[in-house]
Design a protein around this motif. Sequence first.
Motif, PDB file in Angstrom:
ATOM      1  N   UNK A  33       0.791  -1.182   0.306  1.00 53.58           N
ATOM      2  CA  UNK A  33       0.089   0.162   0.052  1.00 53.58           C
ATOM      3  C   UNK A  33       0.892   0.879  -0.257  1.00 53.58           C
ATOM      4  N   UNK A  34       0.957   1.978  -1.102  1.00 50.95           N
ATOM      5  CA  UNK A  34       1.775   3.564  -1.756  1.00 50.95           C
ATOM      6  C   UNK A  34       0.901   4.185  -0.901  1.00 50.95           C
ATOM      7  N   UNK A  35      -0.502   4.196  -0.380  1.00 42.82           N
ATOM      8  CA  UNK A  35      -1.377   5.114  -0.759  1.00 42.82           C
ATOM      9  C   UNK A  35      -1.182   5.976   1.305  1.00 42.82           C
ATOM     10  N   UNK A  87      -4.964 -10.872  -2.466  1.00 39.24           N
ATOM     11  CA  UNK A  87      -3.762  -9.684  -2.094  1.00 39.24           C
ATOM     12  C   UNK A  87      -4.202  -8.146  -2.101  1.00 39.24           C
ATOM     13  N   UNK A  88      -4.066  -7.048  -1.595  1.00 37.50           N
ATOM     14  CA  UNK A  88      -4.866  -5.891  -1.373  1.00 37.50           C
ATOM     15  C   UNK A  88      -3.666  -4.958  -2.273  1.00 37.50           C
ATOM     16  N   UNK A  89      -4.279  -4.230  -2.930  1.00 36.46           N
ATOM     17  CA  UNK A  89      -2.978  -2.924  -3.546  1.00 36.46           C
ATOM     18  C   UNK A  89      -4.183  -1.895  -3.638  1.00 36.46           C
ATOM     19  N   UNK A  90      -2.650  -1.058  -2.999  1.00 40.73           N
ATOM     20  CA  UNK A  90      -3.285   0.314  -3.514  1.00 40.73           C
ATOM     21  C   UNK A  90      -2.120   1.688  -4.309  1.00 40.73           C
ATOM     22  N   UNK A  91      -1.955   2.196  -5.344  1.00 40.66           N
ATOM     23  CA  UNK A  91      -1.258   2.721  -6.207  1.00 40.66           C
ATOM     24  C   UNK A  91       0.187   2.319  -6.138  1.00 40.66           C
TER      25      UNK A  91
END
Length: 268
Positions: free
Chosen positions: A107-109, A138-142
Amino acid sequence: MISPHTQEYDLLYDTHAHLTDSAYAATLPRLLEDARLAGLVAINVIGFDAATSRQACRLADSHPGFLYATVGIQPNSAAAAAADDWDSIVKLATDPTVRGIGETGLDRYWDDTPWEVQQDYFERHIVLARRHDLPLVIHMRECGQEIVSQLTPHAAGGPIRGVMHSFTGDWSLCKQCLDLGLMISFAGMVTFKKSGDLREVAAKVPLESLLVETDSPYLSPEPLRGRRPNEPARVSHTAAVIAASRGMSPAEFGEATTANAKRLFGVD
Ligand SMILES: [Zn+2]
């Protein structure tokens, strides 16, 4: 009025719901009944740290054949994890209620967890899932490319069993995830008016790799946007929107995505 689509669906599977959330403390029996009325045959209860992973197992244990658990430490929870929390996840991975490892990812957010710590935890989940032949959630943010980069070496050992949950990326990223062997799951955001691009992505995913979810309690789909907390029964709205974008009937769509979810999570 919130009317479950009782006529339209015989089969639906909400692959991602945080039913351990305190928002459901008083409403869980009614919520599960509404889910059944809407055609849901199963719900995955997703842990995001050691405590909620344990709760997810307990909840699944008390609703056999309807609720299934996944266990893991979400990237935003990794910094707060105690030293023995990971050991708890490793032990829980063999619990009979557990059908997946996660949620995990990057997570980059949010800036809750240092990047190296996120990568370390993601790696542990990947290895644990492979060891027990369980799918990854899988969680993906930015950070789509970083997710793909970290997963790619693991795909050398064969397709990666897992799902990109609440997918919001573009087709190029979607294609890379599909090529790794992953399924793609869409949540309420795909129903929002401004999400035309995302609907186009959802329309292009091969039917056998498609899943739906609510990510309850977050982001209710249209026409219930803003109504909190979200609930598993509302996955019917998300399914209807994607079905329409693919020119399928809701019933056909529900049947296909439910079969996919059962296959991925090993549910009979
Ligand atoms: Zn989640």
